[in-house]
Write a protein that holds these residues in place. Structure first.
Motif, PDB file in Angstrom:
ATOM      1  N   UNK A 153       4.713   0.476  -9.968  1.00 37.12           N
ATOM      2  CA  UNK A 153       3.478  -0.272 -10.218  1.00 37.12           C
ATOM      3  C   UNK A 153       3.769  -1.546 -11.013  1.00 37.12           C
ATOM      4  N   UNK A 154       4.698  -1.440 -11.972  1.00 38.67           N
ATOM      5  CA  UNK A 154       5.088  -2.612 -12.757  1.00 38.67           C
ATOM      6  C   UNK A 154       5.779  -3.653 -11.880  1.00 38.67           C
ATOM      7  N   UNK A 195       0.828  -1.207   0.000  1.00 39.94           N
ATOM      8  CA  UNK A 195       0.000   0.000   0.000  1.00 39.94           C
ATOM      9  C   UNK A 195       0.859   1.252   0.000  1.00 39.94           C
ATOM     10  N   UNK A 196       1.949   1.213   0.735  1.00 40.48           N
ATOM     11  CA  UNK A 196       2.855   2.371   0.802  1.00 40.48           C
ATOM     12  C   UNK A 196       3.527   2.582  -0.547  1.00 40.48           C
ATOM     13  N   UNK A 197       4.046   1.482  -1.117  1.00 42.03           N
ATOM     14  CA  UNK A 197       4.727   1.571  -2.417  1.00 42.03           C
ATOM     15  C   UNK A 197       3.759   2.040  -3.503  1.00 42.03           C
ATOM     16  N   UNK A 198       2.531   1.552  -3.453  1.00 49.72           N
ATOM     17  CA  UNK A 198       1.525   1.928  -4.450  1.00 49.72           C
ATOM     18  C   UNK A 198       1.194   3.409  -4.372  1.00 49.72           C
ATOM     19  N   UNK A 199       1.264   3.956  -3.169  1.00 55.19           N
ATOM     20  CA  UNK A 199       0.906   5.370  -2.964  1.00 55.19           C
ATOM     21  C   UNK A 199       1.880   6.323  -3.654  1.00 55.19           C
ATOM     22  N   UNK A 200       3.057   5.843  -4.035  1.00 53.33           N
ATOM     23  CA  UNK A 200       4.031   6.706  -4.702  1.00 53.33           C
ATOM     24  C   UNK A 200       3.596   7.062  -6.129  1.00 53.33           C
ATOM     25  N   UNK A 201       2.719   6.231  -6.715  1.00 48.79           N
ATOM     26  CA  UNK A 201       2.177   6.477  -8.059  1.00 48.79           C
ATOM     27  C   UNK A 201       3.274   6.677  -9.104  1.00 48.79           C
ATOM     28  N   UNK A 202       4.205   5.725  -9.101  1.00 49.33           N
ATOM     29  CA  UNK A 202       5.291   5.704 -10.090  1.00 49.33           C
ATOM     30  C   UNK A 202       5.114   4.456 -10.947  1.00 49.33           C
ATOM     31  N   UNK A 204      -2.352  -7.180 -17.675  1.00 48.84           N
ATOM     32  CA  UNK A 204      -1.462  -7.700 -18.722  1.00 48.84           C
ATOM     33  C   UNK A 204      -1.145  -6.629 -19.765  1.00 48.84           C
ATOM     34  N   UNK A 205      -2.149  -5.937 -20.242  1.00 49.33           N
ATOM     35  CA  UNK A 205      -1.903  -4.952 -21.304  1.00 49.33           C
ATOM     36  C   UNK A 205      -1.122  -3.741 -20.794  1.00 49.33           C
ATOM     37  N   UNK A 206      -1.227  -3.472 -19.501  1.00 47.91           N
ATOM     38  CA  UNK A 206      -0.495  -2.329 -18.948  1.00 47.91           C
ATOM     39  C   UNK A 206       0.975  -2.621 -18.692  1.00 47.91           C
ATOM     40  N   UNK A 207       1.265  -3.858 -18.208  1.00 51.97           N
ATOM     41  CA  UNK A 207       2.613  -4.115 -17.696  1.00 51.97           C
ATOM     42  C   UNK A 207       3.353  -5.298 -18.336  1.00 51.97           C
ATOM     43  N   UNK A 208       2.683  -6.101 -19.135  1.00 53.33           N
ATOM     44  CA  UNK A 208       3.424  -7.220 -19.750  1.00 53.33           C
ATOM     45  C   UNK A 208       3.060  -7.445 -21.217  1.00 53.33           C
TER      46      UNK A 208
END
Length: 395
Positions: free
Chosen positions: A272-273, A261-268, A300-304
């Motif tokens: 996210x990948x 949750x903390x890492x996700x909050x950075x919005x990078x 899948x379409x966003x990250x792979x």
């Protein structure tokens, strides 16, 4: 007879020399006895933590510990011992000193005084000159950890003293986050944007759930100017990866989700990948196929989508573990896109198998034929594609 005698004597001398060259500087010894000897002779201790399978340890044993200058210097100035870090006794010593240093790679050299105070640590393979230089540096009081700590505590705001303390602690395998936090508490936000402060942050802050780390993420552009965009991105990604990876490997979903949750909050996007990869790995590891399907369907379409290796693994996982037709049809579409990224026999095999599993025999025949054409054009005999082609024709 005289010639034979000379020849025998020559062989004996050569054998003795070879044996002498194999003698190592560090021999396995008992720590308590080594400590006693250190107190009597008033010399610091050096403990070599090694592993029998370690290539770097064995190379130093053969090339560095046999050097006469090295052996003379270390035997004159230190009390020496070695221990197999993977043995029960090695584990016992590692546990005993876990609050002073950590042995996570080999070889690790630990320097301590006769009061068992840690002076310094070195990790990794070193040349003769480097090993000698490190040993000489340790003998200087200003390079010993207790004195480095004392100097730092006298002025926690001093950049050079802080960085030296952090570097020494990191070499001992310990977390330097509290040290860096204490230093940054003496600086205003405006004072933090310097190259040296970036080095203190980069080496010292190893927890992304800290105000200091969040400050850097929030001010990425400013820090990129004093370091570089790639260095800043690498530090952020590395810290998050090294924190989450052990939790994923342990299958610790509770702590992983808290940190996530903390890492996700950075919005990078790069983060996210990274989280996406960890998410699917953890879902598979814990056997949560329902969650695995949700994660991949949404991402899948966003990250792979253009990552052929990861996309292949996902499609193959669907083939092996997913049975509902909707999910398999989705994987089949992904697999077709995978082929568009570049043909390979493995991709045609995978797509043919997915087609057969959803009972689309016409499509299975098409991809099997294309796979065989590719194999023939490359001069490869592929029994699997031939078998799939025969199966598709039967339908």
């Amino acid at each position: 007879m005289i010639k034979k005698f000379i020849l025998i004597l020559f062989l004996i001398l050569n054998t003795a020399l070879a044996v002498g060259q194999k003698q190592t500087l560090f021999l396995d010894k008992n720590y308590t006895e080594t400590l006693t000897k250190s107190k009597v002779e008033k010399k610091p201790i050096v403990i070599l933590f090694y592993a029998t399978w370690c290539v770097h340890c064995n190379k130093m044993k053969n090339e560095v510990f046999t050097d006469s200058i090295v052996t003379q210097f270390y035997r004159t100035n230190f009390i020496l011992m070695a221990v197999d870090a993977t043995s029960s006794y090695g584990q016992e010593l590692r546990t005993k000193f876990q609050n002073k240093f950590k042995v996570s790679s080999f070889p690790t050299f630990v320097f301590m005084d006769s009061d068992e105070s840690l002076l310094y640590c070195i990790t990794g393979e070193l040349t003769k000159d480097a090993f000698l230089s490190e040993g000489k540096d340790v003998l200087l009081p200003e390079n010993q950890l207790p004195n480095i700590l004392k100097t730092y505590n006298e002025d926690p705001s001093n950049q050079d003293k802080c960085l030296k303390y952090i570097t020494t602690i990191r070499k001992a395998g310990m977390d330097a986050t509290p040290i860096a936090q204490k230093y940054f508490s003496t600086k205003t936000q405006e004072e933090r944007f310097t190259e040296l402060n970036w080095r203190i942050f980069s080496n010292g802050i190893n927890n992304f759930d800290t105000d200091e780390f969040k400050f850097v993420v929030k001010n990425k552009d400013s820090f990129s100017k004093v370091a570089s965009p790639s260095r800043v991105d690498k530090k952020i990604s590395y810290t998050i990866s090294e924190t989450l990876k052990p939790l994923v490997e342990l299958g610790d979903t509770i702590n992983y989700n808290k940190k996530r949750l903390i890492a996700k909050s950075f919005q990078i996007r790069k983060i996210d990948s990274l989280l996406y990869r960890f998410d699917i790995q953890l879902a598979l590891q814990t056997g949560n196929l329902k969650k695995y399907k949700i994660i991949t369907t949404e991402n899948v379409q966003n990250f792979s989508w253009n990552d052929a290796v990861l996309l292949y693994d996902i499609c193959n996982t669907y083939l092996e573990t997913i049975n509902d037709k909707k999910g398999l049809l989705q994987a089949l579409e992904w697999s077709k896109h995978l082929i568009s990224l570049g043909e390979s026999i493995d991709k045609y095999v995978l797509t043919t198998k997915l087609s057969l599993k959803v009972k689309d025999h016409k499509q299975a025949l098409l991809f099997a034929q294309k796979g065989k054409l590719l194999a023939d054009s490359l001069g490869f005999k592929n029994d699997e594609i031939n078998s799939l082609l025969a199966e598709a024709k039967r339908h």
